[in-house]
Design a protein around this motif. Structure first.
Motif, mmCIF file in Angstrom:
data_model
loop_
_atom_site.group_PDB
_atom_site.id
_atom_site.type_symbol
_atom_site.label_atom_id
_atom_site.label_comp_id
_atom_site.label_asym_id
_atom_site.label_seq_id
_atom_site.Cartn_x
_atom_site.Cartn_y
_atom_site.Cartn_z
ATOM 1 N N LEU A 40 0.845 -1.193 0.000
ATOM 2 C CA LEU A 40 0.000 0.000 0.000
ATOM 3 C C LEU A 40 0.880 1.243 0.000
ATOM 4 N N PRO A 41 0.491 2.275 -0.749
ATOM 5 C CA PRO A 41 1.282 3.513 -0.707
ATOM 6 C C PRO A 41 1.153 4.191 0.653
ATOM 7 N N ASN A 43 0.243 7.138 1.527
ATOM 8 C CA ASN A 43 -0.947 7.937 1.801
ATOM 9 C C ASN A 43 -2.220 7.123 1.890
ATOM 10 N N SER A 44 -2.138 5.850 1.644
ATOM 11 C CA SER A 44 -3.338 5.025 1.613
ATOM 12 C C SER A 44 -4.129 5.177 2.907
ATOM 13 N N ARG A 45 -5.433 5.205 2.779
ATOM 14 C CA ARG A 45 -6.256 5.403 3.978
ATOM 15 C C ARG A 45 -7.434 4.458 3.938
ATOM 16 N N MET A 109 -17.170 6.483 5.638
ATOM 17 C CA MET A 109 -16.849 6.421 4.208
ATOM 18 C C MET A 109 -15.405 6.819 3.927
ATOM 19 N N CYS A 111 -13.404 9.301 4.467
ATOM 20 C CA CYS A 111 -13.121 10.559 3.789
ATOM 21 C C CYS A 111 -11.991 11.319 4.467
ATOM 22 N N GLN A 112 -11.632 10.921 5.654
ATOM 23 C CA GLN A 112 -10.594 11.517 6.481
ATOM 24 C C GLN A 112 -10.809 12.984 6.826
ATOM 25 N N ILE A 113 -12.051 13.404 6.866
ATOM 26 C CA ILE A 113 -12.330 14.762 7.330
ATOM 27 C C ILE A 113 -12.087 14.856 8.830
ATOM 28 N N LEU A 160 6.331 9.181 6.826
ATOM 29 C CA LEU A 160 6.617 10.594 6.548
ATOM 30 C C LEU A 160 5.652 11.513 7.273
ATOM 31 N N ARG B 68 -18.814 10.395 -5.019
ATOM 32 C CA ARG B 68 -19.710 9.283 -5.299
ATOM 33 C C ARG B 68 -20.750 9.620 -6.354
ATOM 34 N N SER B 147 -1.701 6.731 -4.470
ATOM 35 C CA SER B 147 -0.495 7.164 -3.757
ATOM 36 C C SER B 147 -0.553 8.647 -3.436
ATOM 37 N N GLY B 150 -4.796 8.681 -1.327
ATOM 38 C CA GLY B 150 -5.088 7.655 -0.342
ATOM 39 C C GLY B 150 -6.157 6.685 -0.770
ATOM 40 N N ASP B 156 -11.436 12.351 -2.843
ATOM 41 C CA ASP B 156 -11.692 13.400 -1.850
ATOM 42 C C ASP B 156 -10.444 14.262 -1.677
#
Lengths: 188, 371
Positions: A40-41, A43-45, A109, A111-113, A160, B68, B147, B150, B156
């Motif tokens: 996984l990179p 930044n993957s979330r 979902m 979105c990482q808000i 990082l 979406r 990358s 995310g 987003d």
């Protein structure tokens, strides 16, 4: 007649891809998933988790139950109950802490808000997948104990980003040092 | 047998589970023999209350929902929404962020058009193979998105006044590799389409869209340009920094499925030229306007309509602000939905098998049609 030069040309493309898939890596990109996994990179979330410092998940939790993430979460999947009392956080300051902190990851979902709005760098995105469960409700409701993960873990999955966060926290702590009495936390 | 049903129309319900309706879309088709005499599209199976949710969440909270809408092109959806809010609140966007937006939007166009070509061939009966070639290329670009942002599809990524994160190390080299390798793939892929007798027989003179009707019905995007109308929001509005780039707008002549198909191929090549220019010119600097607060974002009272040239056509967001944290009105102008309204006019007089090709050439995504 339908079958003409154009169709044969197309067939040649197919043949080249088929035979090429044995020799060229570009043409065979399939990963045999359960046996091999593509990395996984950075930044993957996927889903959020709560960061704690030191070794104690209960005491070192950075979250001070300010409820900003609960308010900003677009699908409203976070549920927080603030504690009545205060206890010292990892820097020794008395802080509120979340008595209950639940995230319903069947609603989340990704979105990482919540990560962006958190002023305390307390909630971050995890990279775990394969979270399927046999039960729909309680099994997908992550409790505080499921969510709490150490800062070391955070460093492992987002090296990082974690470096930058640690540097920012250290700078903020160094700035606050001269103030003698511990200030009450902002609650808005 | 035949004499008993002579002259009678047979009503067939196509979809919503049909594999080539691109989602849950149903058509009530009245057939005379094999020829379509009436066609009623039925929408709404994927309705998710997008606009009402947008009015009940904060401005920022709608951003992940826009991913979406058209789940193939989340970057352009983000951009359209961010552009509208920036118009509403009068927010400046830093130079680097503008370039990143262009790069990502054009990559999204590559993703969308390649997968559309694959799907269209799949609809014509070339089941699987071309689609897999298209998806192989698409996957490389989705890796880039992952990358950076995310997530492969629900990026987003854009924020009001810039972008969320800067490029990770090595991203640009990877992107350059993909963009440099893309023409090779496109040349190969075109051999499957351009001269192929089956494709020509299935698409030429099928589903003609007259220029007049295309304009009157408000069709936008490659479908409109295939009918010979020179209208590209990138040129007309020149939003973002598009006026700085040199690119051509391909135009069709006949307005049939073949023109719409080739329009995508030509647009892919133009997107590549934009990508090369943007990647060469990408400046250093901040990617986010520092004045924008992420929490409690409240634009002034007013209204704004921001639109961009999404891969499927003109995507616009209309926002009315009453000064609070939520928009008073949040309206999406989805290109797929409006392009779909001429489906009946294009299908009349063609066979059932052609309906699938025509529908495929319009390029719809039901997430955007039903919202």
């Amino acid at each position: 007649m339908m079958i003409g030069g154009g169709v044969l040309k197309g067939m040649a493309v197919t043949a080249r891809n088929f035979i090429g898939s044995y020799f060229e890596k570009d043409r065979l990109t399939t990963v045999q998933y359960p046996e091999e996994r593509s990395p996984l990179p950075e930044n993957s979330r996927n889903f959020p988790f709560l960061v704690y410092d030191t070794d104690d998940a209960a005491a070192g939790l950075r979250c001070v139950a300010c409820k900003i993430c609960e308010k900003e979460c677009p699908p409203q999947c976070i549920y927080i109950v603030k504690s009545e009392d205060k206890k010292p956080d990892y820097m020794g300051k008395p802080q509120f802490y979340p008595a209950i902190f639940d995230i319903d990851i069947s609603v989340c979902m990704s979105c990482q808000i919540c990560v962006e709005v958190c002023p305390f760098e307390a909630i971050k995105m995890d990279k775990v997948y394969e979270l399927s469960r046999r039960e729909r409700f309680d099994a997908l409701l992550m409790r505080k104990s499921d969510l709490a993960k150490s800062n070391d873990y955070y460093h492992r999955i987002h090296p990082l980003e974690a470096e930058a966060v640690d540097a920012a926290l250290d700078a903020a702590a160094a700035k606050k040092k001269p103030v003698p009495a511990p200030t009450p936390p902002a609650t808005s | 047998m035949t004499s008993r049903f002579e002259g009678e129309l047979l009503e067939v319900s196509m979809g919503p589970q049909h594999p080539s309706t691109h989602g849950v879309f149903r058509m009530n088709v009245a057939l005379e023999g094999e020829v379509v005499r009436k066609l009623k599209p039925v929408f709404g199976y994927l309705h998710r209350n997008h606009e009402k949710i947008g009015e009940n969440t904060s401005y920022l909270g709608s951003m992940p929902y826009t991913d979406r809408l058209d789940y193939f092109c989340s970057m352009t959806n983000n951009w359209a929404y961010a552009l509208s809010v920036e118009k509403l609140a009068g927010i400046e966007v830093p130079e680097r962020a503008e370039y990143l937006r262009v790069i990502l939007a054009e990559l999204t166009r590559l993703v969308n058009h390649t997968s559309l070509l694959g799907f269209l061939l799949s609809d014509m009966g070339a089941w699987g193979t071309p689609l897999m070639y298209a998806f192989r290329e698409r996957e490389r670009m989705l890796d880039l998105f992952e990358s950076l942002s995310g997530s492969r599809m629900m990026c987003d990524y854009m924020r009001f006044g810039g972008c969320r994160v800067d490029l990770p190390p090595g991203w640009m080299e990877q992107a350059r590799d993909i963009v440099d390798g893309f023409p090779g793939f496109l040349d190969e892929f075109e051999k499957l389409i351009t001269g192929n007798e089956i494709v020509i027989a299935r698409t030429q003179e099928v589903g003609k869209l007259p220029t007049e009707l295309a304009i009157n019905a408000g069709i936008t995007g490659p479908g409109l340009r295939a009918s010979g109308v020179n209208y590209d929001v990138r040129k007309v509005d020149g939003y973002g920094i598009y006026p700085r780039f040199k690119f051509r707008v391909p135009l069709g002549e006949h307005g049939d499925c073949y023109d719409r198909l080739m329009m995508r191929v030509l647009e892919l090549r133009e997107s590549l030229t934009i990508l090369h220019q943007a990647m060469d010119q990408l400046p250093e600097g901040p990617i986010q306007n520092p004045k924008i607060k992420i929490r409690a974002f409240k634009p002034p009272v007013g209204e704004a309509y921001g639109r961009i040239e999404a891969p499927k056509g003109e995507l616009g967001f209309y926002l009315i602000s009453d000064g609070t944290g939520n928009p008073y009105r949040y309206r999406v102008r989805p290109p797929s939905f409006i392009n779909l309204t001429v489906l009946e006019d294009m299908c009349l007089g063609h066979t059932v098998a052609d309906v699938m090709v025509i529908l495929g050439s319009i390029d719809i995504v039901m997430g955007e049609v039903d919202r």
